[in-house]
Design an enzyme around this catalytic site. Structure first.
Site: not given
Ligand code: CP3
Length: 318
Positions: A2, A6, A15, A51, A126
């Site tokens: 998740r 961050r 970042r 991601d 998605y």
């Molecule tokens: O935890 C980690 O940082 C490991 C890497 C990782 C990311 N996404 C990086 C990321 C992993 C394992 C994911 C998986 C992911 N991405 C899932 C499955 C796990 C879960 O949370 O259930 C899902 C549903 C996603 C789709 C996704 N990507 C969402 C819902 C979001 C959040 C958007 C927001 O800003 O609220 C992302 C973005 C994301 N993926 C970020 C990171 C570090 C944050 C973006 C940022 O820092 O700008």
């Protein structure tokens, strides 16, 4: 899990000014960000920074990750013609990513790297919705109005997810995790008929690589048995079902992962300690237990609370 990184100031620093998806295709950033929580917390494994939508981006799907929203797809996929545009993932599509896996394996030494991919249902949600969705309305409508198109779409995505996992393991990842984050939106009957065969195909496609396969979802209390049957070695459990109860649903032949409630990281230290001990005790009912959160770290979490949790878990007898 998740978007865990961050909550770290060192994550926000590197970042700065770099869009999320751009950072996923930059070898230096992927290595650095993956290492950050390992350095800070001394956790027992690293989760690869990427991601779930990265392989879709890599094959040319027009999508972006919008801060505060999540993945957004320019043209939602709801027709056969659009489905036909989803091609296989080739190694050349993800060269900087695979370079990062190689670099990390060297840097991590004996600490294992967990690779991952999104599961067919969560990725399809998605693609079909065009973005994050609470009700998964278009997705569920599609699966029931045109089951053949639905199955063909999931089969396509399953191939891509399997290819992405294989590339990560071949580059040195020592475990894989399949994220079906939104599977909890489904009834057991729909899950079994319309989703599970495709998740099973992804897991089966990497069975020959001989690495542990973790299968994770959120709100999946009713699906835990089926998610285990889909072929995982380890089933991820969120905080809603205690691990000893989860073991009854999953059966004795698989291990469990979880399931500390991430919001309790905002509670006083003694509450964190007590809850961590309880999770470890309940996990003793399982064949094996990977201690983890039940879903990921919330962005406003105090990193010192996470350090405390890691220290508590490391202080307990295996
Ligand atoms: O935890 C980690 O940082 C490991 C890497 C990782 C990311 N996404 C990086 C990321 C992993 C394992 C994911 C998986 C992911 N991405 C899932 C499955 C796990 C879960 O949370 O259930 C899902 C549903 C996603 C789709 C996704 N990507 C969402 C819902 C979001 C959040 C958007 C927001 O800003 O609220 C992302 C973005 C994301 N993926 C970020 C990171 C570090 C944050 C973006 C940022 O820092 O700008």
């Amino acid at each position: 899990m998740r978007q865990a990184g961050r909550s770290l100031p060192e994550y926000r620093a590197v970042r700065e000014g770099v869009a999320m998806l751009d950072s996923c295709f930059r070898t230096d950033l992927v290595v650095e960000i993956t290492m950050q929580p390992v350095r800070r917390y001394g956790v027992d494994a690293a989760i690869f920074f990427s991601d779930i939508v990265v392989p879709l981006k890599a094959i040319g799907v027009d999508l972006d990750i919008v801060p505060g929203t999540g993945p957004v797809v320019a043209e939602p996929i709801r027709s056969r013609a659009q489905l036909d545009q989803l091609r296989d993932l080739e190694p050349d599509d993800v060269t900087p990513i695979i370079e990062a896996v190689r670099g990390l394996v060297g840097e991590l030494g004996s600490t294992p790297l967990i690779g991952f991919a999104g599961a067919p249902f969560t990725l399809a949600s998605y693609l079909v919705e065009g973005g994050p969705s609470r009700d998964h309305l278009h997705t569920k409508a599609l699966m029931h109005s045109d089951p053949q198109l639905w199955h063909d779409l999931l089969e396509r995505i399953a191939r891509i997810a399997g290819q992405f996992l294989r590339m990560q393991v071949e580059a040195g990842a020592s475990a894989v995790q399949l994220f079906d984050s939104w599977a909890g939106a489904l009834s057991l009957a729909d899950y079994r008929e319309l989703v599970m065969p495709h998740s099973a195909a992804v897991l089966e496609s990497v069975a020959d690589l001989d690495v542990p396969r973790i299968h994770f979802g959120v709100g999946t209390g009713e699906l835990l048995g089926a998610m285990g049957e889909a072929g995982a070695d380890v089933v991820g459990v969120d905080w809603r079902v205690p691990l000893d109860e989860a073991v009854k649903r999953i059966g004795p032949d698989r291990s469990v992962q979880g399931n500390f409630d991430p919001t309790l990281l905002f509670a006083p230290r003694e509450v964190i300690t007590a809850h961590a001990r309880r999770v470890v005790e309940e996990g003793r009912a399982a064949r094996g237990h990977v201690f983890n959160l039940g879903h990921g770290v919330l962005p406003s979490t105090d990193p010192d609370a996470v350090s405390h949790l890691v220290d508590v878990v490391h202080s307990l007898e295996v």
